[in-house]
Design a protein around this motif. Sequence first.
Motif, short mmCIF file in Angstrom:
data_model
loop_
_atom_site.label_atom_id
_atom_site.label_comp_id
_atom_site.label_asym_id
_atom_site.label_seq_id
_atom_site.Cartn_x
_atom_site.Cartn_y
_atom_site.Cartn_z
N TRP A 1 0.85 -1.19 0.00
CA TRP A 1 0.00 0.00 0.00
C TRP A 1 0.88 1.24 0.00
CZ3 TRP A 1 -0.60 -3.98 3.57
CH2 TRP A 1 0.15 -3.86 4.76
N ALA A 2 0.36 2.32 -0.56
CA ALA A 2 1.16 3.53 -0.75
C ALA A 2 1.19 4.41 0.49
CB ALA A 2 0.62 4.33 -1.93
N ASP A 3 0.11 4.42 1.25
CA ASP A 3 0.03 5.31 2.40
C ASP A 3 -0.93 4.73 3.43
OD1 ASP A 3 -2.52 5.82 1.35
OD2 ASP A 3 -1.81 7.60 0.27
N GLU A 4 -1.15 5.46 4.52
CA GLU A 4 -2.00 4.97 5.61
C GLU A 4 -3.44 4.79 5.17
OE1 GLU A 4 -2.30 3.67 9.66
OE2 GLU A 4 -0.65 3.96 8.23
N ALA A 5 -3.92 5.69 4.34
CA ALA A 5 -5.29 5.59 3.86
C ALA A 5 -5.49 4.31 3.04
CB ALA A 5 -5.66 6.81 3.03
N ALA A 6 -4.49 3.98 2.22
CA ALA A 6 -4.57 2.77 1.41
C ALA A 6 -4.49 1.52 2.30
CB ALA A 6 -3.44 2.76 0.38
N PHE A 7 -3.68 1.59 3.36
CA PHE A 7 -3.59 0.49 4.31
C PHE A 7 -4.94 0.24 4.97
CE2 PHE A 7 -3.15 -0.35 8.94
CZ PHE A 7 -2.74 -1.67 8.89
N ILE A 8 -5.60 1.29 5.39
CA ILE A 8 -6.91 1.16 6.05
C ILE A 8 -7.94 0.56 5.09
CG2 ILE A 8 -8.83 2.47 7.02
CD1 ILE A 8 -6.75 4.38 8.22
N ARG A 9 -7.94 1.01 3.85
CA ARG A 9 -8.88 0.46 2.87
C ARG A 9 -8.60 -1.02 2.63
NH1 ARG A 9 -7.84 5.30 0.13
NH2 ARG A 9 -6.39 4.23 -1.26
N ALA A 10 -7.33 -1.37 2.46
CA ALA A 10 -6.97 -2.76 2.16
C ALA A 10 -7.34 -3.70 3.30
CB ALA A 10 -5.48 -2.85 1.86
N MET A 11 -7.06 -3.28 4.54
CA MET A 11 -7.36 -4.14 5.68
C MET A 11 -8.86 -4.24 5.93
SD MET A 11 -4.45 -5.31 6.53
CE MET A 11 -4.12 -5.18 4.76
N SER A 12 -9.59 -3.17 5.72
CA SER A 12 -11.05 -3.21 5.88
C SER A 12 -11.67 -4.16 4.86
CB SER A 12 -11.63 -1.80 5.72
OG SER A 12 -11.14 -0.93 6.73
N GLN A 13 -11.17 -4.11 3.64
CA GLN A 13 -11.68 -5.00 2.59
C GLN A 13 -11.30 -6.45 2.87
OE1 GLN A 13 -9.97 -3.25 -0.94
NE2 GLN A 13 -11.38 -1.49 -0.91
N LEU A 14 -10.09 -6.69 3.39
CA LEU A 14 -9.66 -8.04 3.72
C LEU A 14 -10.53 -8.63 4.82
CD1 LEU A 14 -7.62 -10.36 3.35
CD2 LEU A 14 -6.17 -9.22 5.06
N ARG A 15 -10.81 -7.85 5.84
CA ARG A 15 -11.66 -8.32 6.94
C ARG A 15 -13.04 -8.71 6.43
NH1 ARG A 15 -15.82 -7.53 9.28
NH2 ARG A 15 -16.25 -5.67 8.04
N GLN B 1 -15.23 1.99 13.35
CA GLN B 1 -14.10 2.66 12.72
C GLN B 1 -12.81 1.95 13.11
OE1 GLN B 1 -14.06 5.37 10.52
NE2 GLN B 1 -16.25 4.86 10.48
N PRO B 2 -11.82 1.93 12.22
CA PRO B 2 -10.53 1.32 12.58
C PRO B 2 -9.93 2.02 13.79
CG PRO B 2 -10.65 1.73 10.22
CD PRO B 2 -11.84 2.42 10.83
N LEU B 3 -9.24 1.25 14.62
CA LEU B 3 -8.61 1.78 15.82
C LEU B 3 -7.11 1.51 15.75
CD1 LEU B 3 -11.20 0.52 18.44
CD2 LEU B 3 -10.97 2.84 17.56
N HIS B 4 -6.32 2.48 16.18
CA HIS B 4 -4.87 2.35 16.10
C HIS B 4 -4.24 2.65 17.46
CE1 HIS B 4 -5.45 2.35 11.76
NE2 HIS B 4 -6.20 3.43 11.91
N MET B 5 -3.26 1.86 17.83
CA MET B 5 -2.58 2.04 19.11
C MET B 5 -1.07 2.11 18.86
SD MET B 5 -2.63 -0.42 22.49
CE MET B 5 -4.28 0.14 22.94
N PRO B 6 -0.39 3.11 19.39
CA PRO B 6 1.07 3.20 19.21
C PRO B 6 1.78 2.08 19.93
CG PRO B 6 0.34 4.82 20.82
CD PRO B 6 -0.91 4.23 20.22
#
Length: 319
Positions: free
Chosen positions: A199-213, A238-243
């Motif tokens: 994926w190219a950026d964070e937005a693309a990562f979120i889309r890809a993982m949401s679609q995979l799920r 909504q996706p959740l992110h933790m450092p």
Amino acid sequence: MKGSPVLVVGDSMLDCYWQGRVDRISPEAPVPVLCFEREWLHAGGAANVAANLVALGGTATLATLLGEDDAAQQLSTLVEEAGVRLRAVHSADMVTTKKIRAVCSHHQLLRVDIERPASEDDAKTLCELVCGLLPAHRWVVLSDYHKGALSHCPNMIDHARRQDCLVMVDPKGTNFERYRGAWLLKPNEKEAAAVVGAWADEAAFIRAMSQLREHLALEHLLVTRGERGISLFSAHRQPLHMPTAAREVFDVSGAGDTVLAALAGSLSGGQTLQDAVHHANVAAGLAVAKFGTATVTSAEVQEARGKHDARHKTPAMTG
């Protein structure tokens, strides 16, 4: 964290470390000569998940495949001494996986793998054993290392769902279809990228993982991302992110096992998924700061969690 017992199923292995010092290069070949000093053994793979789960305060049953060899006996002893209930299928046709690491000053010089994958008949026998254990376990963890124990993974997931069990999977390889219908799938970022592409950026990562799920009919997809922390994708949320909670990274061996163990133990003890993910994130931060395949204790996590929460004020995951 003591709660209902968790059934851990998958490929187990014996991690063996040969520690020594290097003073010279071999005259026979341009390689270092390790002057052996001591050996230590640790449970690896699914056995490491189960051992970590108990060390973190939970209760675990381990269903796995083992050979009829010295490594199987040594691994069985380690698992039982850790307080895990062992239910193993032993096969004379199988070689218990053993990973030997030659180590000097905490640096790995060489790894030797001794293994022979399980047969189809052995994997089927394990599946039948697991199906018989499901009624006594609400939470099921599948730890896949592609050694053959989870050849019947789809059948296990199907039977678990019929028993109203919640299945969490640590996947391997690029065929995630075999994990379809699991309650939660926990790949790392590299494994996820191998399945969906880069994926190219964070937005693309979120889309890809949401679609995979959604494609795999998962309730939750939890992606461990190294220095970027952990990301959780859930149905209707909504996706959740933790450092990351890691302060230093010394050795990533077995860190994924620790995440899965802490997550399963917390959930079986009644914590919410978000709180369990936070607990697992802190446990992983401790695991990578230790050398080799290692267990993390409940006391260590509680202390580290207090420090982590103090640093981040409110550690709630952000969307």
